[in-house]
Design a protein around this motif. Sequence first.
Motif, mmCIF file in Angstrom:
data_model
loop_
_atom_site.group_PDB
_atom_site.id
_atom_site.type_symbol
_atom_site.label_atom_id
_atom_site.label_comp_id
_atom_site.label_asym_id
_atom_site.label_seq_id
_atom_site.Cartn_x
_atom_site.Cartn_y
_atom_site.Cartn_z
ATOM 1 N N VAL A 48 0.923 -1.313 -0.805
ATOM 2 C CA VAL A 48 0.397 -0.063 0.187
ATOM 3 C C VAL A 48 0.986 1.019 0.121
ATOM 4 O O VAL A 48 1.366 1.145 1.143
ATOM 5 N N SER A 49 0.255 2.190 -0.922
ATOM 6 C CA SER A 49 1.643 3.129 -0.835
ATOM 7 C C SER A 49 1.381 4.129 -0.647
ATOM 8 O O SER A 49 -0.258 4.406 0.321
ATOM 9 N N ARG A 50 1.876 5.241 -0.092
ATOM 10 C CA ARG A 50 1.519 6.692 0.915
ATOM 11 C C ARG A 50 0.685 7.414 0.077
ATOM 12 O O ARG A 50 -0.456 7.987 0.693
ATOM 13 N N ARG A 51 0.857 7.377 -1.241
ATOM 14 C CA ARG A 51 -0.270 8.689 -2.131
ATOM 15 C C ARG A 51 -1.660 7.355 -1.520
ATOM 16 O O ARG A 51 -2.192 8.283 -1.899
ATOM 17 N N GLN A 52 -1.656 6.427 -2.073
ATOM 18 C CA GLN A 52 -3.531 5.508 -2.094
ATOM 19 C C GLN A 52 -4.080 5.836 -0.357
ATOM 20 O O GLN A 52 -4.860 5.955 -0.630
ATOM 21 N N LEU A 53 -2.727 5.530 0.567
ATOM 22 C CA LEU A 53 -3.589 5.671 1.957
ATOM 23 C C LEU A 53 -3.779 7.375 1.906
ATOM 24 O O LEU A 53 -4.664 7.884 2.386
ATOM 25 N N LEU A 54 -3.229 8.740 1.516
ATOM 26 C CA LEU A 54 -3.491 9.498 1.712
ATOM 27 C C LEU A 54 -5.213 10.430 0.552
ATOM 28 O O LEU A 54 -5.938 11.019 0.859
ATOM 29 N N ASP A 55 -5.270 9.167 -0.280
ATOM 30 C CA ASP A 55 -6.336 8.961 -1.322
ATOM 31 C C ASP A 55 -7.530 8.715 -0.484
ATOM 32 O O ASP A 55 -8.946 9.662 -0.652
ATOM 33 N N ASP A 56 -7.451 7.709 0.298
ATOM 34 C CA ASP A 56 -8.462 7.198 0.918
ATOM 35 C C ASP A 56 -8.685 7.520 2.275
ATOM 36 O O ASP A 56 -9.766 7.967 1.792
ATOM 37 N N THR A 58 -8.710 10.589 2.213
ATOM 38 C CA THR A 58 -10.124 12.214 1.856
ATOM 39 C C THR A 58 -10.736 12.030 1.103
ATOM 40 O O THR A 58 -11.743 12.616 1.153
ATOM 41 N N PHE A 59 -10.592 10.403 0.428
ATOM 42 C CA PHE A 59 -11.876 9.995 0.275
ATOM 43 C C PHE A 59 -13.545 9.611 1.186
ATOM 44 O O PHE A 59 -14.378 9.787 1.832
ATOM 45 N N MET A 60 -12.528 9.213 3.039
ATOM 46 C CA MET A 60 -13.790 8.879 4.157
ATOM 47 C C MET A 60 -14.254 10.490 4.659
ATOM 48 O O MET A 60 -14.690 10.453 5.230
ATOM 49 N N ARG A 61 -13.019 11.204 4.411
ATOM 50 C CA ARG A 61 -13.739 12.653 5.064
ATOM 51 C C ARG A 61 -14.620 13.076 3.911
ATOM 52 O O ARG A 61 -15.397 13.645 4.283
ATOM 53 N N SER A 62 -14.693 12.892 2.762
ATOM 54 C CA SER A 62 -15.882 13.218 2.197
ATOM 55 C C SER A 62 -16.915 13.216 1.715
ATOM 56 O O SER A 62 -17.480 12.318 2.393
ATOM 57 N N GLU A 63 -18.201 13.803 1.571
ATOM 58 C CA GLU A 63 -19.207 13.747 1.172
ATOM 59 C C GLU A 63 -19.495 12.735 0.876
ATOM 60 O O GLU A 63 -21.101 11.652 1.442
ATOM 61 N N ALA A 64 -19.082 12.626 0.091
ATOM 62 C CA ALA A 64 -18.919 10.796 -1.648
ATOM 63 C C ALA A 64 -18.682 9.722 -0.438
ATOM 64 O O ALA A 64 -19.342 8.846 -0.355
ATOM 65 N N TYR A 66 -18.126 8.629 3.931
ATOM 66 C CA TYR A 66 -17.958 9.023 5.268
ATOM 67 C C TYR A 66 -17.893 10.444 5.913
ATOM 68 O O TYR A 66 -18.528 9.496 7.326
ATOM 69 N N GLN A 67 -17.675 11.199 5.543
ATOM 70 C CA GLN A 67 -17.430 12.058 6.531
ATOM 71 C C GLN A 67 -16.578 12.423 7.878
ATOM 72 O O GLN A 67 -17.062 12.321 8.807
ATOM 73 N N ALA A 68 -16.126 11.270 7.705
ATOM 74 C CA ALA A 68 -15.373 10.964 8.480
ATOM 75 C C ALA A 68 -14.020 12.143 9.517
ATOM 76 O O ALA A 68 -13.987 12.694 8.632
ATOM 77 N N PRO A 69 -14.682 12.115 10.554
ATOM 78 C CA PRO A 69 -13.280 13.379 11.171
ATOM 79 C C PRO A 69 -12.384 13.460 11.417
ATOM 80 O O PRO A 69 -12.038 12.911 13.267
ATOM 81 N N ILE A 70 -11.571 12.963 10.536
ATOM 82 C CA ILE A 70 -10.252 12.551 10.725
ATOM 83 C C ILE A 70 -8.996 13.541 11.052
ATOM 84 O O ILE A 70 -9.581 14.648 10.145
ATOM 85 N N VAL A 71 -8.953 13.452 11.774
ATOM 86 C CA VAL A 71 -7.599 15.466 12.237
ATOM 87 C C VAL A 71 -6.298 14.177 12.201
ATOM 88 O O VAL A 71 -5.766 13.413 12.623
ATOM 89 N N SER A 72 -5.107 15.654 11.962
ATOM 90 C CA SER A 72 -4.119 14.703 12.240
ATOM 91 C C SER A 72 -3.126 16.039 12.783
ATOM 92 O O SER A 72 -3.961 17.074 12.981
ATOM 93 N N MET A 73 -2.514 14.950 13.126
ATOM 94 C CA MET A 73 -2.084 15.549 14.497
ATOM 95 C C MET A 73 -0.375 15.757 14.144
ATOM 96 O O MET A 73 0.076 14.926 14.573
ATOM 97 N N LYS A 74 0.242 16.523 15.036
ATOM 98 C CA LYS A 74 1.626 16.893 14.617
ATOM 99 C C LYS A 74 2.673 17.101 15.683
ATOM 100 O O LYS A 74 1.741 17.035 16.967
ATOM 101 N N GLU A 75 3.051 16.195 16.019
ATOM 102 C CA GLU A 75 4.449 15.506 17.103
ATOM 103 C C GLU A 75 5.578 16.159 16.449
ATOM 104 O O GLU A 75 5.769 15.245 15.857
ATOM 105 N N GLY A 76 5.823 16.462 17.181
ATOM 106 C CA GLY A 76 7.422 17.190 16.276
ATOM 107 C C GLY A 76 7.124 17.794 15.557
ATOM 108 O O GLY A 76 6.199 18.117 14.310
ATOM 109 N N LYS A 77 7.372 17.044 14.346
ATOM 110 C CA LYS A 77 8.166 16.813 12.577
ATOM 111 C C LYS A 77 7.098 16.304 12.394
ATOM 112 O O LYS A 77 6.798 16.029 10.643
ATOM 113 N N ARG A 78 6.536 15.550 12.891
ATOM 114 C CA ARG A 78 6.027 14.069 11.939
ATOM 115 C C ARG A 78 3.947 14.479 12.869
ATOM 116 O O ARG A 78 3.244 15.052 13.406
ATOM 117 N N VAL A 79 3.214 13.807 11.798
ATOM 118 C CA VAL A 79 1.827 14.016 11.623
ATOM 119 C C VAL A 79 1.331 12.345 11.693
ATOM 120 O O VAL A 79 1.475 11.602 11.053
#
Length: 335
Positions: A48-56, A58-64, A66-79
């Motif tokens: 599973v590629s990084r791009r594929q996961l990021l696309d997933d 994005t889709f999960m967050r969208s109205e098309a 699941y409108q999932a409330p996915i949040v990204s949290m920073k910890e140092g330079k990582r998320v």
Amino acid sequence: MATNKHALIRYKLLDKCFSNKWKKYFIADLIAYCTSELSAYVGSETKVSRRQLLDDITFMRSEAGYQAPIVSMKEGKRVYYRYGSVDFSILKQPLNPAEQEQIQQTLETLGRIKGMPQLEWLNTVQAKLSSGLKLDQQKRSVISFEDNEFLKGLEYLEPLYQNIIHSQVISINYQGFKQAEPMDYIIHPYFLKQYNNRWFLFGCNEENGQIQNLALDRIRDVQPLETITYRNSQIDFDDYFYDIVGVTNLVDQLTVEVVLKFKPNRLPYVLSKPIHGSQRYKNGLIYLDLKLNRELESIVLSFGNDVEVIAPVTFRDSIEEIVRELFQRYSFSRS
């Protein structure tokens, strides 16, 4: 919505990660987890590629999605990623419009299947899904399949199917179109085939050891026989039907090359809907390599004067004789 076959699996895997409030899932962790679980599911390494996961995501967050409330949290330079709501899960969400449309299309197709063995449960499932998902608002029929719900013998389809898979010898009371009286056959059933809106049973005749072809609409009764040992079939029925159109296979007959010449206005139809898998087109002619039978004869005659049989001579003579009889019959009716 992602359309590849592993998308839904990835969404569920990500849902599990985002719902875990005790662990922080950075992008590398998500990649590793999804790759490991998918590989185990598929049975081979599935990256599973990084791009594929990021696309997933994005889709999960969208109205098309699941409108999932996915949040990204920073910890140092990582998320890392998780749900903003601890109670959220895509498994608790109603179907999105795309999923409802896919289910609706599937139900419309399945709803047209009548008399198929082991599919009676579809009626209940279809009713429950349509009602529960409110998919029955469309009252107007928008798709139609070729079938004949009034065809005789459909009530034997399911029992015969069960006889085959349970290796059950049967006695069939049968009356063919040319038989003055019904006859009883002891059959070791092997295969069911639909052709031209009719169903046919293929099995070994106990008396002569030959494969017999019985139309279900000519069957009068079927009874199981417990006293006769079932003979397993050595026939590959894909091969059995390979050299013919229809259901009539004279085993000792050899294949021949049939050459047909179609009028230009009819040729595109034949090219788009081949008569047989062996069909070839060359220099304005259609070539077929198959056995001659009544079904092929009927197909050729169905084209009327749009086709001429070039070869073999025996087949041409047979069609010519039928046409001559037709001409005489219609000529006689005028006199």
